[in-house]
Design a protein around this motif. Structure first.
Motif, mmCIF file in Angstrom:
data_model
loop_
_atom_site.group_PDB
_atom_site.id
_atom_site.type_symbol
_atom_site.label_atom_id
_atom_site.label_comp_id
_atom_site.label_asym_id
_atom_site.label_seq_id
_atom_site.Cartn_x
_atom_site.Cartn_y
_atom_site.Cartn_z
ATOM 1 N N UNK A 60 0.830 -1.200 0.000
ATOM 2 C CA UNK A 60 0.000 0.000 0.000
ATOM 3 C C UNK A 60 0.868 1.255 0.000
ATOM 4 N N UNK A 61 0.789 2.038 -1.075
ATOM 5 C CA UNK A 61 1.567 3.278 -1.155
ATOM 6 C C UNK A 61 1.150 4.255 -0.061
ATOM 7 N N UNK A 62 -0.143 4.349 0.215
ATOM 8 C CA UNK A 62 -0.635 5.270 1.246
ATOM 9 C C UNK A 62 -0.092 4.899 2.628
ATOM 10 N N UNK A 63 -0.104 3.596 2.934
ATOM 11 C CA UNK A 63 0.396 3.161 4.241
ATOM 12 C C UNK A 63 1.897 3.397 4.360
ATOM 13 N N UNK A 64 2.639 3.250 3.275
ATOM 14 C CA UNK A 64 4.070 3.520 3.310
ATOM 15 C C UNK A 64 4.336 5.016 3.513
ATOM 16 N N UNK A 65 3.519 5.860 2.906
ATOM 17 C CA UNK A 65 3.684 7.301 3.110
ATOM 18 C C UNK A 65 3.532 7.665 4.582
ATOM 19 N N UNK A 66 2.536 7.075 5.231
ATOM 20 C CA UNK A 66 2.334 7.343 6.662
ATOM 21 C C UNK A 66 3.485 6.769 7.489
ATOM 22 N N UNK A 67 3.972 5.601 7.080
ATOM 23 C CA UNK A 67 5.038 4.948 7.836
ATOM 24 C C UNK A 67 6.335 5.755 7.821
ATOM 25 N N UNK A 68 6.590 6.464 6.730
ATOM 26 C CA UNK A 68 7.850 7.213 6.603
ATOM 27 C C UNK A 68 7.721 8.688 6.969
ATOM 28 N N UNK A 69 6.551 9.111 7.391
ATOM 29 C CA UNK A 69 6.368 10.511 7.754
ATOM 30 C C UNK A 69 7.312 10.896 8.903
ATOM 31 N N UNK A 70 8.155 11.855 8.675
ATOM 32 C CA UNK A 70 9.090 12.320 9.691
ATOM 33 C C UNK A 70 10.361 11.494 9.815
ATOM 34 N N UNK A 71 10.512 10.452 9.019
ATOM 35 C CA UNK A 71 11.699 9.592 9.122
ATOM 36 C C UNK A 71 12.925 10.272 8.527
ATOM 37 N N UNK A 72 14.081 10.004 9.128
ATOM 38 C CA UNK A 72 15.347 10.514 8.605
ATOM 39 C C UNK A 72 16.156 9.432 7.900
ATOM 40 N N UNK A 73 15.764 8.157 8.114
ATOM 41 C CA UNK A 73 16.419 7.032 7.449
ATOM 42 C C UNK A 73 15.411 5.889 7.349
ATOM 43 N N UNK A 74 15.690 4.950 6.478
ATOM 44 C CA UNK A 74 14.740 3.859 6.290
ATOM 45 C C UNK A 74 15.402 2.551 5.919
ATOM 46 N N UNK A 75 14.680 1.470 6.191
ATOM 47 C CA UNK A 75 15.134 0.116 5.865
ATOM 48 C C UNK A 75 13.926 -0.667 5.365
ATOM 49 N N UNK A 76 14.096 -1.398 4.266
ATOM 50 C CA UNK A 76 13.046 -2.299 3.803
ATOM 51 C C UNK A 76 13.583 -3.731 3.836
ATOM 52 N N UNK A 77 12.994 -4.532 4.712
ATOM 53 C CA UNK A 77 13.416 -5.926 4.876
ATOM 54 C C UNK A 77 12.409 -6.908 4.288
ATOM 55 N N UNK A 78 11.326 -6.410 3.710
ATOM 56 C CA UNK A 78 10.232 -7.284 3.292
ATOM 57 C C UNK A 78 10.613 -8.119 2.074
ATOM 58 N N UNK A 79 10.321 -9.409 2.155
ATOM 59 C CA UNK A 79 10.533 -10.321 1.034
ATOM 60 C C UNK A 79 9.818 -11.623 1.317
ATOM 61 N N UNK A 112 19.267 4.954 3.372
ATOM 62 C CA UNK A 112 18.233 3.948 3.142
ATOM 63 C C UNK A 112 18.909 2.626 2.790
ATOM 64 N N UNK A 113 18.352 1.526 3.300
ATOM 65 C CA UNK A 113 18.863 0.188 2.999
ATOM 66 C C UNK A 113 17.740 -0.667 2.435
ATOM 67 N N UNK A 114 18.004 -1.289 1.302
ATOM 68 C CA UNK A 114 17.087 -2.247 0.700
ATOM 69 C C UNK A 114 17.702 -3.635 0.833
ATOM 70 N N UNK A 115 16.966 -4.564 1.476
ATOM 71 C CA UNK A 115 17.458 -5.929 1.618
ATOM 72 C C UNK A 115 17.067 -6.734 0.385
ATOM 73 N N UNK A 116 18.070 -7.190 -0.342
ATOM 74 C CA UNK A 116 17.844 -7.985 -1.547
ATOM 75 C C UNK A 116 18.398 -9.392 -1.305
ATOM 76 N N UNK A 117 19.040 -9.983 -2.271
ATOM 77 C CA UNK A 117 19.590 -11.332 -2.105
ATOM 78 C C UNK A 117 20.634 -11.586 -3.180
ATOM 79 N N UNK A 118 21.669 -12.338 -2.823
ATOM 80 C CA UNK A 118 22.603 -12.809 -3.843
ATOM 81 C C UNK A 118 21.805 -13.627 -4.857
#
Length: 316
Positions: A60-79, A112-118
């Motif tokens: 959900x783009x809307x939920x991600x916008x709310x999640x990052x409101x005011x953030x100075x850094x971010x990490x996405x671990x979802x997979x 920002x960190x994006x968790x990917x995979x070899x």
């Protein structure tokens, strides 16, 4: 490092270690999960009020916008490792990664960190690998200064790899070996968490770069299974499963529930998951890789007959 770090998918196996590692730096954390009630165990990992749990779905783009409101850094671990129900590779690992990265960019995050995979590869026959590559591209488009981490298989007390095969070795009359020559480079989950922290702490050095994360030793799948058998004191034989039979099992696994693997996972097993020579890795992030045999035996003892009370026979 200070400010507010939003961690999407912070309630999972890797997430708990990322949360604990970042909390130790004193930064405030917002952990985003589809089921924050199940993530209450994270709160004691930080100080009073340091860790905020919030509901959010990466799709959900809307939920991600709310999640990052005011953030100075971010990490996405979802997979996801396999598709189930509404959880599809494209929606989670490509569209979801794009949603999180765009929201982070809109918030103006400095790191920002994006968790990917070899094995992430836009040309791979495996949907998992193709969409991991698609997710990387989406993140790079939104956040050119993002750091991408590509781990090999990750081990730790709660892992779903070493534990899974130890349990199977206890359950089955023999230990089946599928794609036994394929090599992996098991990486300790705490080292992965430290890599996330290092990338966030110094975006000037690590931003815009991709790191392959592996342990100190590359091992064939057969060697890993043999090592597990030794650690749990199993004397069951390892039996090679011919590729043709394994492929049929995998095709059935894409249709039938509770199958040992899917066709997509079989495709992934056709390629080594190791750090290639010259690739930036843990050491470039200032982290010395932790050996598998220095950590895993402590949590594998529960699979021995008698568990931690097992005693090896005395050798005359």
């Amino acid at each position: 490092m200070d400010g507010l770090v939003t961690i999407v998918g912070g309630a999972g196996f890797v997430g708990r270690y990322v949360v604990q590692t970042l909390a130790a730096t004193g930064v405030r954390l917002r952990v985003v999960s589809r089921n924050p009630e199940a993530a209450m165990y994270l709160r004691p990992l930080g100080g009073l009020g340091q860790i905020q749990l919030t509901r959010g779905d990466v799709r959900s783009a809307d939920q991600m916008e709310r999640a990052f409101e005011g953030a100075t850094a971010g990490v996405n671990l979802v997979g996801i490792l396999a598709e189930t129900g509404r959880q599809k590779f494209q929606s989670v690992q490509v569209a979801g990664a794009a949603n999180a990265a765009r929201a982070a960019a809109a918030a103006g995050v400095s790191a920002y960190v994006q968790m990917s995979a070899i094995g992430a590869d836009a040309g791979s026959p495996a949907g998992y690998a193709r969409t991991k590559a698609g997710g990387e591209a989406a993140v790079r488009e939104a956040l050119p200064h993002a750091t991408i981490l590509r781990p090999s298989i990750i081990f730790g007390r709660e892992d779903q790899f070493i534990n899974r095969f130890a349990a199977l070795a206890n359950t089955l009359p023999v230990i089946p070996v599928i794609a036994g020559k394929t090599r992996f480079q098991p990486v300790y989950v705490l080292d992965v968490a430290k890599a996330v922290a290092a990338a966030l702490a110094d975006p000037a050095a690590h931003g815009g770069r991709t790191y392959a994360l592996g342990g100190p030793e590359a091992m064939s799948f057969r060697a890993i299974l043999q090592w597990i058998a030794i650690e749990i004191r199993s004397t069951k034989p390892l039996v090679e499963v011919p590729d043709g039979i394994a492929a049929l099992m995998a095709k059935a696994g894409s249709i039938l529930p509770f199958a040992p693997m899917t066709w997509d996972q079989w495709q992934m097993l056709q390629r080594d998951t190791v750090v290639e020579p010259g690739e930036p890795s843990l050491r470039e992030l200032g982290i010395e890789p932790t050996p598998l045999d220095s950590i895993a035996p402590a949590y594998l003892e529960r699979y021995r007959k008698g568990g931690r009370f097992y005693r090896d026979p005395l050798v005359a």
